[in-house]
Motif scaffolding. Structure first.
Motif: not given
Length: 81
Positions: A56-65, A67-68
């Protein structure tokens, strides 16, 4: 059939080359091999994020990049389709 768009070998064979469809740069087929590792990486990342509880923490950290990158990939496909 859209002029200049080749969706199959039959369409490529049916269209005559002309100035409107001429291309000065056509990459080799192997140049598109980069998409194999890209799609494999996306698949592995999705498996990791959906199957590992601590991800979950990894997903939250990489999500913006991520998605871009996916939006840029979709725009690339739309622009050159």
């Amino acid at each position: 059939m859209v002029p200049g768009r080749y969706d199959s070998r039959r369409a490529m064979a049916a269209e005559k080359a002309c100035a409107a469809t001429a291309n000065l740069f056509t990459p080799s087929g192997w140049a598109f091999a980069i998409w194999g590792p890209i799609f494999a990486g996306e698949w592995l990342m999705m498996l990791y994020l959906t199957n590992v509880p601590a991800a979950g923490a990894v997903g939250a950290a990489v999500a913006p990049g991520w998605v871009a990158a996916l939006c840029a990939q979709a725009a690339w496909c739309a622009a050159f389709r």
